[in-house]
Scaffold this active site. Structure first.
Site, PDB file in Angstrom:
ATOM      1  N   TRP A   1       0.871  -1.186   0.000  1.00 33.42           N
ATOM      2  CA  TRP A   1       0.000   0.000   0.000  1.00 33.42           C
ATOM      3  C   TRP A   1       0.906   1.233   0.000  1.00 33.42           C
ATOM      4  O   TRP A   1       1.815   1.344   0.827  1.00 33.42           O
ATOM      5  CB  TRP A   1      -0.876  -0.032   1.253  1.00 33.42           C
TER       6      TRP A   1
ATOM      7  N   ASP B   1      -1.320  -5.624   9.127  1.00 35.11           N
ATOM      8  CA  ASP B   1      -2.260  -4.588   8.687  1.00 35.11           C
ATOM      9  C   ASP B   1      -3.481  -5.329   8.138  1.00 35.11           C
ATOM     10  O   ASP B   1      -3.355  -6.138   7.213  1.00 35.11           O
ATOM     11  CB  ASP B   1      -1.605  -3.730   7.587  1.00 35.11           C
TER      12      ASP B   1
ATOM     13  N   LYS C   1     -13.534  -0.426   4.818  1.00 35.29           N
ATOM     14  CA  LYS C   1     -14.049  -1.218   3.691  1.00 35.29           C
ATOM     15  C   LYS C   1     -15.164  -2.159   4.131  1.00 35.29           C
ATOM     16  O   LYS C   1     -16.184  -2.253   3.475  1.00 35.29           O
ATOM     17  CB  LYS C   1     -12.941  -2.060   3.048  1.00 35.29           C
TER      18      LYS C   1
HETATM   19  C1  LMR Z   1      -6.601   2.164  -1.519  1.00 36.41           C
HETATM   20  O1  LMR Z   1      -5.485   1.622  -1.517  1.00 36.41           O
HETATM   21  O2  LMR Z   1      -7.199   2.453  -2.569  1.00 36.41           O
HETATM   22  C2  LMR Z   1      -7.282   2.456  -0.215  1.00 36.41           C
HETATM   23  O3  LMR Z   1      -6.632   1.821   0.821  1.00 36.41           O
HETATM   24  C3  LMR Z   1      -7.481   3.898  -0.015  1.00 36.41           C
HETATM   25  C4  LMR Z   1      -6.273   4.624   0.465  1.00 36.41           C
HETATM   26  O4  LMR Z   1      -6.390   5.362   1.428  1.00 36.41           O
HETATM   27  O5  LMR Z   1      -5.196   4.483  -0.124  1.00 36.41           O
END
Ligand code: LMR
Length: 450
Positions: A174, A255, A291
Site C-alpha cells: 500500500w 495490517d 471497507k
Molecule cells: C486504496 O489503496 O485504494 C485504499 O486503501 C485507499 C487509500 O487510502 O489508499
C-alpha cells in the site's frame, strides 16, 4: 481617444519608493516597521512543491472527466452494480438506532476510544475464544481508521522498539505504508512479494529476504486481500513464514483492512493473525473498518498490541504499553472521533445486526467475485494476448492486472478508464454495464502496446 487622466496621488508612498516630504517619510518608515515580513521562512529549497497524492489525484482527474464512458477503478472503495457508493443496509439501521437514542450526546470519548467498539474489534480480529483475550494479553486503542492505526503503531515502535528499527514491507505494498513509517523516523526495506511471471506470490523471494533481514527486524504483513496485488500466502505458507519470523526474532506488524472481503468469511480472513497469536508471538495489528463497514469517511479503526503468553508479566507488559499508547494518542489526536465507532459498535454488539452485517459483506465480496469471473471470461473470449487466470486467482478488492504504465496511461487517455499506474484495478469499480467496455479497451491497448 484621449489618454485617461493621471491618478497620481498628491503624496504617494509605497514599499518601493521613499517619499521626499518629511511627514510622509516618517509615516513611510512607521508603515514599513509595522509591515509583515516580506520574505518567507519556507522557500522552495526548504519546502519544495510536493507531488499530488497519486490515488487522490487520480480520483480528481476522474471527477473532472465528462465522458459518459468513464470508469473509476482507482481508489479501493466498494461500488454497487450501478457504480454508486453503497451504504450498507445494516449501517443504515445502526445509524437510525443511534439517532433514536435519547441519551445520545457528543461528549469526548476516553483517550483509548469507545470501549464497546474496541473490545468487539479485538474479538473480531483475534476470535471470540482467543486465549490472548481470555488471558488479558491484549490492549486496544481506537484510531483514525487503518491509517491512524498504522501511524500509532509506527510511532510506538519508533519510540520504544529496541530491535532492528527497519520495517520490511512487501514489494509492492500500500503506497501509504512507506511515508507513514518514514515520517516517524523508522527505516524501511522491502521483501519480494509479487512474481511478475506467474502474477502470484514470490514465496521463495519473500522467505529468503526475511531470512536475510537482520535479526529482530519489523515485518509488515497484510493479513488478507493484499493491497495492491490481491495475492495472499496460502495457509501452509503462513505457517512457514511464522516459523522463519520466529527463528529470526522478527516482530510481526499486521495490517488488516479487508477482513471479510477476501473470502467473504470473517474468521478465515483473520486466520493468519490468529495463527501467529496462537504460536505465541508478541505482535501488533492495525485494523480498518473503512471497507468492511463502508465507513470510509468516518475513520473507524483500531490498534491492538498482543503480548506473548508469559503469564503475569504479559499482563504487566500490556498495562505499561497501554499507558504509553494513551500518551501518544493524547498528544496526537486527544481522543478519537465517535460516529464511525458508534455505528460499528452498534452492529458488533447486536447478534441480529451482526448476522445482517455478514450478509452485507457477502453481497460485496460476492459481487466482486462475479466481476472477476466476468472480466476473465471476456478477456479470454476476446483472445486478449497473455493469460488472465490471475484475475480470478487473486482475491479481495484489487487485481494486479499486469498492465504496464504505458498501457494504463493509454486506457486513461483514450478510453477514460482510471486505475493506478502500477496496473492495479479496484474490482468494485466494475459492474455488469461497464465490464464489457473495460475488457474491450484492455484488449485493444494490450494489442497496441506490448
Ligand atoms: C486504496 O489503496 O485504494 C485504499 O486503501 C485507499 C487509500 O487510502 O489508499
Amino acid at each position: 481617444m484621449s489618454p485617461p487622466p493621471s491618478t497620481k496621488p498628491s503624496s504617494s508612498f509605497n514599499s518601493h519608493s521613499s517619499p521626499t516630504n518629511p511627514a510622509d517619510r516618517i509615516r513611510h518608515i512607521a508603515h514599513q516597521m509595522a509591515s509583515p515580513v516580506l520574505t518567507t521562512s519556507f522557500p522552495a529549497d526548504t519546502v519544495p512543491q510536493a507531488p499530488e497524492d497519486p490515488l487522490f489525484g487520480l480520483a480528481r482527474e476522474y471527477r473532472a472527466d465528462d465522458s459518459p464512458d468513464k470508469i473509476d477503478l482507482g481508489i479501493g472503495a466498494y461500488r454497487d452494480n450501478n457504480g454508486k457508493p453503497w451504504v450498507l443496509p445494516v449501517v443504515k439501521k445502526a445509524d437510525q438506532i443511534i439517532r433514536d437514542d435519547p441519551t445520545l450526546n457528543h461528549e469526548y470519548l476516553p483517550i483509548q476510544g469507545l470501549a464497546s467498539f474496541t473490545s468487539r474489534a479485538a474479538e473480531l480480529v483475534l476470535g471470540k475464544s482467543s486465549t490472548a483475550l481470555a488471558e488479558q494479553r491484549v490492549t486496544s486503542v481506537q484510531t483514525i481508521s487503518g491509517t491512524g492505526a498504522c501511524h500509532l503503531g509506527a510511532l510506538f515502535l519508533a519510540k520504544f522498539y529496541k530491535g532492528n528499527r527497519t520495517v520490511y514491507l512487501s514489494n509492492p505494498t500500500w503506497a501509504n505504508h512507506n511515508q507513514i513509517l518514514t515520517n516517524v523516523g523508522l527505516q524501511v526495506a522491502q521483501y519480494p512479494y509479487f512474481d511478475k511471471k506467474t502474477k502470484g506470490l514470490d514465496f521463495k523471494g519473500m522467505a529468503q529476504a526475511l531470512k536475510d533481514a537482520p535479526e529482530g527486524s519489523v515485518v509488515l504483513l497484510h493479513a488478507c486481500a493484499h493491497n495492491p496485488t490481491g495475492v495472499d500466502p496460502t495457509e501452509s505458507q503462513w505457517h512457514e513464514l511464522a516459523e522463519l519470523i520466529r527463528a529470526k526474532k522478527h516482530f510481526p506488524f499486521f495490517d488488516t483492512a479487508y477482513q471479510g472481503f477476501a473470502s467473504g468469511d470473517l474468521d478465515s480472513d483473520a486466520g493468519a493473525i490468529r495463527y501467529f497469536v496462537d504460536q505465541g508471538f508478541e505482535l501488533v495489528v492495525a485494523q480498518s473498518f473503512a471497507k468492511n463497514f463502508g465507513l470510509y469517511g468516518e475513520r473507524a479503526g483500531c490498534f491492538h498490541f498482543v503480548a506473548a503468553p508469559t503469564g503475569d508479566s504479559a499482563r504487566e507488559t500490556v498495562t505499561r504499553v497501554a499507558s504509553q499508547l494513551a500518551i501518544l494518542q493524547r498528544s496526537e489526536i486527544s481522543n478519537p472521533p465517535i460516529y464511525g465507532a458508534r455505528v460499528a459498535s452498534t452492529v458488533l454488539n447486536d447478534e441480529k445486526l451482526y448476522a445482517e452485517w455478514k450478509e452485507n459483506l457477502q453481497t460485496m465480496s460476492g459481487r466482486v467475485i462475479s466481476m472477476r469471473k466476468a472480466l476473465r471470461s471476456k478477456l479470454e473470449e476476446l483472445g486478449t494476448p497473455g493469460t488472465w487466470n490471475h484475475i480470478t486467482d487473486q482475491i479481495g478488492m484489487f487485481s494486479f492486472t499486469g498492465l504496464s504504465e504505458t498501457q494504463v496511461q493509454k486506457l486513461k487517455q483514450q478510453y477514460h478508464i482510471y486505475m493506478t499506474k502500477n496496473g492495479r484495478i479496484s474490482m468494485a469499480g466494475l459492474n455488469t454495464s461497464n465490464v464489457d467496455y473495460f475488457a474491450k479497451s484492455v484488449d485493444k491497448v494490450v494489442r497496441e502496446v506490448q
